[in-house]
Design an enzyme around this catalytic site. Structure first.
Site, mmCIF file in Angstrom:
data_model
loop_
_atom_site.group_PDB
_atom_site.id
_atom_site.type_symbol
_atom_site.label_atom_id
_atom_site.label_comp_id
_atom_site.label_asym_id
_atom_site.label_seq_id
_atom_site.Cartn_x
_atom_site.Cartn_y
_atom_site.Cartn_z
ATOM 1 N N ASP A 27 48.232 -20.397 -2.986
ATOM 2 C CA ASP A 27 49.533 -20.618 -3.614
ATOM 3 C C ASP A 27 50.474 -19.499 -3.151
ATOM 4 O O ASP A 27 50.039 -18.481 -2.606
ATOM 5 C CB ASP A 27 49.339 -20.604 -5.132
ATOM 6 C CG ASP A 27 50.638 -20.656 -5.905
ATOM 7 O OD1 ASP A 27 51.502 -21.468 -5.556
ATOM 8 O OD2 ASP A 27 50.782 -19.849 -6.843
ATOM 9 N N ASP A 29 54.154 -18.434 -4.895
ATOM 10 C CA ASP A 29 54.758 -17.703 -6.011
ATOM 11 C C ASP A 29 53.709 -17.342 -7.059
ATOM 12 O O ASP A 29 52.968 -18.203 -7.540
ATOM 13 C CB ASP A 29 55.849 -18.551 -6.674
ATOM 14 C CG ASP A 29 57.050 -18.750 -5.780
ATOM 15 O OD1 ASP A 29 57.966 -17.923 -5.825
ATOM 16 O OD2 ASP A 29 57.053 -19.732 -5.009
ATOM 17 N N ASP A 202 47.936 -19.033 -9.412
ATOM 18 C CA ASP A 202 48.211 -18.391 -10.692
ATOM 19 C C ASP A 202 48.693 -19.343 -11.777
ATOM 20 O O ASP A 202 48.822 -18.942 -12.925
ATOM 21 C CB ASP A 202 49.294 -17.317 -10.506
ATOM 22 C CG ASP A 202 50.672 -17.938 -10.326
ATOM 23 O OD1 ASP A 202 51.591 -17.611 -11.112
ATOM 24 O OD2 ASP A 202 50.840 -18.764 -9.416
#
Length: 247
Positions: A27, A29, A202
């Protein structure tokens, strides 16, 4: 669900590589760069593009970035890096040479976009235009979370779309746009095929990617303090991810 911080810390990447070929799906961000109040305000380390290319070479090419951002938005921060990458939550996929993997997803209709813009203006939210979707950011207005998600779900039902909800954002996407689909698509291609996939992310939108990694014989790593039922391991924050990747 299990709290991410109750999960064991991931073994060193070198140890995992010593067990056989590994593919990494990362991922962006909140994983490679810190979360910002608005998508355009992120701080991208100058060294990150070259560091990712070095990581790609270390992995024998088995590296892919999978992000909720549109690919042109990602390129505005990293440049046109010759990596496998999937934007719009995995719906838009490119190979390192820039060729497309699968069909290009459709954009939202003008009518749907106008309704989202009007809602954002009315409630002082940030509306993010995306090539294949649209996002309402309520990070700066957390009291609007419930109403914004309700609005997005109603809009999705009327326009036959899906809602992807992450940290401080509600996004409308075409059906089937999720990170798990991207993992599976890349895992069918060389050099990913036959390796152990690891998805690192996240946010709740990364759960699909982790579940796909599990289906393909791998696992997920949750970043930060969010809850995760798909992750096997945990990394504390962006700095810990960089340290784990040795970038």
């Amino acid at each position: 669900m299990e709290k991410a911080h109750s999960l064991p810390c991931s073994p060193p990447l070198d140890d995992l590589l010593g067990e056989g070929p590994v593919s990494l799906f990362l991922d962006f961000d909140g994983t490679l760069v810190g979360i910002a109040a608005e998508p355009g305000a992120i701080d991208v380390p100058a060294k990150l593009p070259d560091a990712l290319l070095s990581l790609r070479d270390r992995l024998g090419g088995r590296l892919a970035l999978i992000t909720g951002r549109a690919l042109d938005d990602l390129a505005s921060h990293l440049g046109e890096v010759p990596l496998c990458r999937a934007g719009s939550h995995g719906a838009s996929r490119l190979l390192p040479d820039g060729s497309r993997l699968g069909d290009e997803p459709l954009a939202l209709t003008d009518e749907c976009i106008e309704e989202m813009r009007s809602y954002a203006d009315l409630h002082d939210l940030y509306y993010e235009t995306k090539a294949h979707g649209g996002a309402l950011h309520f990070r700066a207005r957390p009291e609007r979370q419930h109403d914004t998600l309700s609005f997005a779900r109603d809009l999705a039902e009327r326009y036959e779309l899906e809602v992807t909800s992450g940290k401080g954002v509600a996004e409308l996407v075409r059906p089937g746009a999720n990170k798990g689909g991207a993992v599976k698509a890349f895992m069918e291609q060389a050099p990913f095929a036959g390796s152990v996939p690891i998805f690192v992310g996240d946010d709740t939108t990364d759960e699909d990617g982790m579940e796909a990694a599990i289906e393909c014989g791998g696992f997920g790593i949750a970043v930060g303090e969010r809850k995760s039922k798909a992750a096997r391991y945990h990394l504390k924050d962006v700095a810990a991810v960089h340290n784990w990747l040795d970038i």
